[in-house]
Motif scaffolding. Structure first.
Motif, PDB file in Angstrom:
ATOM      1  N   GLN A 179      34.730  43.609  48.900  1.00  0.00           N
ATOM      2  CA  GLN A 179      33.681  44.418  48.169  1.00  0.00           C
ATOM      3  C   GLN A 179      32.585  45.238  49.221  1.00  0.00           C
ATOM      4  N   THR A 180      32.438  44.691  50.503  1.00  0.00           N
ATOM      5  CA  THR A 180      31.608  45.130  51.365  1.00  0.00           C
ATOM      6  C   THR A 180      32.335  46.383  51.779  1.00  0.00           C
ATOM      7  N   SER A 189      32.108  49.116  49.421  1.00  0.00           N
ATOM      8  CA  SER A 189      30.894  49.713  49.367  1.00  0.00           C
ATOM      9  C   SER A 189      30.514  50.584  50.366  1.00  0.00           C
ATOM     10  N   VAL A 234      32.298  47.517  42.124  1.00  0.00           N
ATOM     11  CA  VAL A 234      33.153  46.256  42.266  1.00  0.00           C
ATOM     12  C   VAL A 234      32.156  45.036  41.933  1.00  0.00           C
ATOM     13  N   GLU A 235      32.869  44.282  41.026  1.00  0.00           N
ATOM     14  CA  GLU A 235      31.935  42.885  40.633  1.00  0.00           C
ATOM     15  C   GLU A 235      32.898  41.694  40.857  1.00  0.00           C
ATOM     16  N   LEU A 236      32.025  40.851  41.414  1.00  0.00           N
ATOM     17  CA  LEU A 236      32.744  39.226  41.925  1.00  0.00           C
ATOM     18  C   LEU A 236      32.977  38.401  40.488  1.00  0.00           C
TER      19      LEU A 236
END
Length: 395
Positions: A23-24, A27, A35-37
């Motif tokens: 995700q990092t 971004s 992006v979602e966790l």
């Protein structure tokens, strides 16, 4: 804007780390993605049999086993878990289907084992044709029903040739198997670092010019670290230790309560492991894929143990260390002193460092390109330059 979901859980620290790392990096890149966790344990708590019986979640049970070294017979427990998952297959698929309907996305990524059949089946029922990707966060699969499933809709991202071969043997064609140059590791491990190791050691109360080992057993530590410290402290070795206890505060307290003859620096949970590794010459720990991969990136040879107590999915990792000649594998930490003496030999340590330096893992930067391909983005826009970590081989 396209939406990507990444499924993770907190059984051990590696799955969350992989999800957050991906995700990092995404971004930081100029991609039109959100992006979602998705925390899998939170999503499926109502079907957690162990929690109903004991009040403790499955992921907590796993972490308790690791902290206390209660891993003998873990293969039997693993197969029992997998059998339970099969019994709950239909209600689990139904539960996941409802979640995907309520949380629309263009691509689904899993960084967890055991549940990929249920995740894939539920996803493809709701969004047929939309890609489902399993990123293996171990160096190899532990079949059956661990990471790779014999389902045609599963894309597999493998960090080693061994894992890629396993995916192909399971029937996945070349269009569904992607091999990267290693494991996912947080991007901060790639940050250039020209700090002086001796100065870092002095800030920790250690000796600037003494060979330094980092003792690391994942984010939850392990009580075996106390035994390791006792064994090494009893010997007159030219060595000092950086002990990373993670969230195991009881262990950190016990270590701090002792008077040690050798220099030691004891740390609880920290997000600065990548910086602390700059002060170390080699790594002592369990054969976890995350710790090994982090050590490789920070140019640290490893000294690990592999035996009947080793988690079955981590046993191949020891074979990989021996194959690549990037460290020492012991059958027991009872032989730790002889292993450390071998590591302290200048010629041996130099050989290991050379082999480690040849390992170039860029997986965390390769995987977004794989996802872009699956999303049909064949002409990605310009990306930021991929950072190169410091060589960290001269001390």
């Amino acid at each position: 804007m396209k939406k990507i979901l990444i499924v993770y859980h907190d059984a051990g620290g590696g799955h969350r780390n992989a999800a957050v790392a991906l995700q990092t990096v995404i971004s930081q890149e100029s991609r039109d993605w959100r992006v979602e966790l998705v925390q899998f344990q939170d999503l499926t708590d109502q079907l957690d049999v162990l929690r109903k019986l004991t009040g403790i979640r499955i992921q907590q049970q796993y972490n308790i086993l690791l902290q206390n070294g209660w891993t003998l017979g873990s293969t039997y427990l693993l197969r029992l878990l997998q059998g339970t998952i099969r019994l709950f297959h239909k209600p689990l698929v139904n539960l996941l289907e409802n979640h995907w309907r309520e949380n629309r996305a263009d691509l689904l990524v899993s960084v967890i084992p055991h549940f990929n059949r249920q995740i894939c089946e539920s996803w493809t029922r709701v969004y047929p044709g939309r890609p489902f990707v399993t990123i293996i966060t171990d160096l190899a699969d532990f079949p059956p029903r661990f990471w790779i499933e014999p389902v045609k809709d599963q894309y597999v991202v493998a960090g080693t040739e061994k894992a890629a071969e396993q995916a192909r043997a399971m029937g996945h064609d070349s269009a569904h198997v992607f091999q990267t140059s290693g494991m996912i590791v947080r991007p901060d491990f790639y940050a250039a670092d020209d700090s002086e190791p001796g100065e870092l050691r002095k800030r920790m109360g250690l000796q600037a010019d003494r060979t330094t080992a980092m003792v690391l057993f994942g984010g939850h530590g392990s009580k075996v670290m106390l035994d390791i410290t006792e064994r090494l402290d009893a010997e007159d070795l030219p060595l000092q230790l950086i002990l990373i206890c993670g969230r195991n505060e009881a262990l950190a307290t016990r270590l701090r309560s002792r008077q040690w003859k050798m220099p030691v620096h004891i740390i609880g949970f920290t997000r600065e492991v990548h910086q602390l590794m700059r002060a170390a010459d080699f790594l002592i720990g369990k054969p976890g894929p995350g710790s090994i991969a982090e050590g490789m990136i920070r140019k640290l040879p490893v000294l690990i143990e592999c035996n009947a107590w080793t988690l079955p999915q981590e046993r191949y990792n020891a074979d990989w260390v021996k194959e690549k000649n990037v460290g020492i594998v012991l059958k027991s930490f009872k032989d730790l002193v002889s292993g450390v003496k071998h590591m302290l030999d200048p010629a041996t340590l130099a050989e290991f460092r050379g082999n480690v330096a040849a390992h170039n893992n860029r997986a965390i930067f390769e995987i977004p390109e794989i996802l872009a391909t699956l999303l049909g983005e064949s002409n990605p826009t310009t990306r930021p330059a991929i950072p190169t970590p410091s060589a960290n081989v001269s001390r």
